[in-house]
Design an enzyme around this catalytic site. Sequence first.
Site, mmCIF file in Angstrom:
data_model
loop_
_atom_site.group_PDB
_atom_site.id
_atom_site.type_symbol
_atom_site.label_atom_id
_atom_site.label_comp_id
_atom_site.label_asym_id
_atom_site.label_seq_id
_atom_site.Cartn_x
_atom_site.Cartn_y
_atom_site.Cartn_z
ATOM 1 N N HIS A 1 50.432 35.087 43.230
ATOM 2 C CA HIS A 1 50.321 34.203 44.388
ATOM 3 C C HIS A 1 51.707 34.028 45.015
ATOM 4 O O HIS A 1 52.719 33.998 44.306
ATOM 5 C CB HIS A 1 49.775 32.842 43.945
ATOM 6 C CG HIS A 1 49.346 31.939 45.056
ATOM 7 N ND1 HIS A 1 50.251 31.275 45.866
ATOM 8 C CD2 HIS A 1 48.118 31.569 45.492
ATOM 9 C CE1 HIS A 1 49.595 30.542 46.743
ATOM 10 N NE2 HIS A 1 48.299 30.712 46.544
ATOM 11 N N ARG B 1 37.964 28.446 39.644
ATOM 12 C CA ARG B 1 38.357 27.680 38.462
ATOM 13 C C ARG B 1 37.315 26.616 38.127
ATOM 14 O O ARG B 1 37.053 26.331 36.953
ATOM 15 C CB ARG B 1 39.741 27.073 38.693
ATOM 16 C CG ARG B 1 40.812 28.143 38.791
ATOM 17 C CD ARG B 1 42.097 27.692 39.479
ATOM 18 N NE ARG B 1 42.798 28.857 39.988
ATOM 19 C CZ ARG B 1 43.663 29.587 39.271
ATOM 20 N NH1 ARG B 1 43.948 29.223 38.033
ATOM 21 N NH2 ARG B 1 44.234 30.651 39.783
ATOM 22 N N ASP C 1 41.361 35.349 39.897
ATOM 23 C CA ASP C 1 40.576 34.259 40.473
ATOM 24 C C ASP C 1 39.933 34.610 41.808
ATOM 25 O O ASP C 1 38.974 33.974 42.222
ATOM 26 C CB ASP C 1 41.415 32.995 40.617
ATOM 27 C CG ASP C 1 42.593 33.154 41.577
ATOM 28 O OD1 ASP C 1 42.928 34.307 41.942
ATOM 29 O OD2 ASP C 1 43.194 32.135 41.949
ATOM 30 N N ASN C 2 40.446 35.605 42.500
ATOM 31 C CA ASN C 2 39.867 36.066 43.773
ATOM 32 C C ASN C 2 40.564 37.352 44.177
ATOM 33 O O ASN C 2 41.450 37.840 43.468
ATOM 34 C CB ASN C 2 39.988 35.011 44.876
ATOM 35 C CG ASN C 2 41.365 34.417 45.027
ATOM 36 O OD1 ASN C 2 41.578 33.242 44.740
ATOM 37 N ND2 ASN C 2 42.343 35.212 45.452
ATOM 38 N N ASP D 1 46.462 35.162 39.511
ATOM 39 C CA ASP D 1 46.232 34.429 40.760
ATOM 40 C C ASP D 1 46.417 35.366 41.952
ATOM 41 O O ASP D 1 47.535 35.791 42.245
ATOM 42 C CB ASP D 1 47.219 33.254 40.847
ATOM 43 C CG ASP D 1 46.835 32.235 41.894
ATOM 44 O OD1 ASP D 1 45.911 32.511 42.677
ATOM 45 O OD2 ASP D 1 47.448 31.159 41.930
ATOM 46 N N ASP D 2 45.318 35.721 42.614
ATOM 47 C CA ASP D 2 45.332 36.588 43.799
ATOM 48 C C ASP D 2 45.560 38.059 43.458
ATOM 49 O O ASP D 2 46.055 38.815 44.305
ATOM 50 C CB ASP D 2 46.394 36.148 44.816
ATOM 51 C CG ASP D 2 46.058 34.848 45.515
ATOM 52 O OD1 ASP D 2 45.042 34.217 45.154
ATOM 53 O OD2 ASP D 2 46.825 34.438 46.407
ATOM 54 N N SER E 1 48.761 25.484 43.081
ATOM 55 C CA SER E 1 49.440 26.744 43.390
ATOM 56 C C SER E 1 50.952 26.556 43.462
ATOM 57 O O SER E 1 51.445 25.474 43.802
ATOM 58 C CB SER E 1 48.937 27.300 44.728
ATOM 59 O OG SER E 1 47.570 27.628 44.656
ATOM 60 N N LYS F 1 41.374 38.317 49.907
ATOM 61 C CA LYS F 1 41.289 36.891 49.631
ATOM 62 C C LYS F 1 40.724 36.119 50.822
ATOM 63 O O LYS F 1 41.108 36.342 51.964
ATOM 64 C CB LYS F 1 42.679 36.362 49.283
ATOM 65 C CG LYS F 1 42.743 34.868 49.021
ATOM 66 C CD LYS F 1 44.164 34.426 48.683
ATOM 67 C CE LYS F 1 44.221 32.924 48.440
ATOM 68 N NZ LYS F 1 45.588 32.473 48.088
ATOM 69 N N CYS G 1 40.845 30.211 45.159
ATOM 70 C CA CYS G 1 41.116 29.884 43.759
ATOM 71 C C CYS G 1 40.426 28.654 43.170
ATOM 72 O O CYS G 1 39.850 28.732 42.079
ATOM 73 C CB CYS G 1 42.609 29.784 43.534
ATOM 74 S SG CYS G 1 43.463 28.696 44.652
ATOM 75 N N LYS H 1 48.436 27.405 35.646
ATOM 76 C CA LYS H 1 47.902 26.693 36.817
ATOM 77 C C LYS H 1 46.536 26.072 36.548
ATOM 78 O O LYS H 1 45.650 26.705 35.983
ATOM 79 C CB LYS H 1 47.822 27.690 37.979
ATOM 80 C CG LYS H 1 47.126 27.170 39.225
ATOM 81 C CD LYS H 1 47.088 28.266 40.277
ATOM 82 C CE LYS H 1 46.200 27.888 41.453
ATOM 83 N NZ LYS H 1 46.167 28.937 42.489
ATOM 84 N N HIS I 1 44.761 23.384 39.208
ATOM 85 C CA HIS I 1 44.253 23.401 40.585
ATOM 86 C C HIS I 1 42.820 22.906 40.747
ATOM 87 O O HIS I 1 42.041 23.451 41.534
ATOM 88 C CB HIS I 1 44.388 24.795 41.191
ATOM 89 C CG HIS I 1 44.655 24.740 42.670
ATOM 90 N ND1 HIS I 1 44.897 25.856 43.428
ATOM 91 C CD2 HIS I 1 44.717 23.687 43.535
ATOM 92 C CE1 HIS I 1 45.102 25.506 44.683
ATOM 93 N NE2 HIS I 1 44.992 24.187 44.778
#
Length: 479
Positions: free
Chosen positions: A234, A77, A286-287, A34-35, A151, A304, A73, A126, A128
């Site tokens: 994240h 997903r 995810d990004n 994540d991130d 998150s 991001k 994110c 996660k 989301h």
Amino acid sequence: MRTIVAITFVCLFVAQVCAESSEGRPNVVVILADDLGYGDLSCYGAEDISTPNIDRMATEGAKFSSFYVSSVCSPTRASLMTGSHSTRVGIGGVLFPRNNHGLNSDEITLPELLKNQGYATAIIGKWHLGNEDMFQPLNHGFDYWYGTPSSNSQFYYPTIKKYAADCVFREGFTREGILKRETAACPLIEDNIVIEVPADQTQFTQRYTRETIRFITQNKDKSFFVYLGHNMPHIPLHASEKFVGSSKRGIYGDTIQELDWSTGEILRALKELGLDQNTLVIFTSDNGPNTGKGGSAGVLKGGKGSTLEGGVRVPFVARWPGTIPAGTEFDEAITGMDLLPTLTKLAGGEVPDDRVIDGKDIGSLLAGKPDAKSPHEAIYYLRGRGVDGIRVGDWKYRMATDKAPKVKKSKKQPAAESQSKKVSVETLYNLSDDIGEQKNLIAKHPDIAARMKKQMEAFHKELRKKPRPAAVAESTKQD
């Protein structure tokens, strides 16, 4: 007696057919950070973060340098689950607790397609894609869920959740007290039941790793799909005690080195269980990174939330011994949407033909075929409900709304004119020799820019014509 023999023969025949049909089908583990940015792994150039296990995946498998996702994110997903552009399925931006919509039950998801082929399916980490129970992963093809609804920075509405009899309440929370609160901090959930609140975020990666290995072990005799959606890196950033202070980039780097440890533990478990040769393991993000909190996009510009390369181009490493040639590297442009058609085909299933699936089969690239090319005519850069840009080959055209530089206020200048305004910035880059997006070539090649702009606008028009809306929570629908 004849009946018994007949039944026995049928059972043996069915068992043989099932065994033959599963032969060559890989187990699948998709690890989504994540991130995490393009410059956050040592195999992508990071010098202050050590990721030997993910590096080994790249050495023993394939590394892609042009893998695209959304800039935030929830859209990524949604695309991963549906094989479609996030805007097409109504998830254009990050979902927050106040939002009353989520992934529509009419969508046919990747876990549903794999489950139809006999796979055991789990999401560890996660989700989301909607906050209320109707949107949760158990309603979208997963057999098991252990993780967070969104998150780790987001609160949730405690009154819409169920609580385990032995739920652990931390930081002064009590069962009675929490149900009186309007909101509460990030919970840990198992199969839609809250088991800890607030979750101990220092233990996320440790717990997710144990759960992943437990699920794999439990299903070692059948095909399985594990979607491991880590909460790190994240914010708020947390690592277990063993990893705090382990990197040269502070707590941010510590979290990534723990993710690398987790990846190594999963690879070790697969080998010990004799599943190594028949399991496709993917590691990606995810990004782009939160550059203000320690993340790095490396040689890329932006991070991001941006449709500059640093916001949407992320690491992608895939390992499948005996199938993916060791040391393979590709710069062909592929996307997170491509996993649905690719994995479905590998599992022996059929991609839905009653809806638009934007993802493409990248099996030939994963197989390391030397003449394999990207199946995409163009890569589109979406943000919210709009389309910021398009990549065709090495050319990238982008028309994004950015803030103009603030003009210093003077006595002669009206106050209104001194305020920062939003302006449309039109750019054209050749990514083959300008990966950092430094040289705007639009004045030199206006014909290329015009052609790409026209193609981008045509795509945007098509995208608006065939939407598949998100679902709205029953409790908030208007009469």
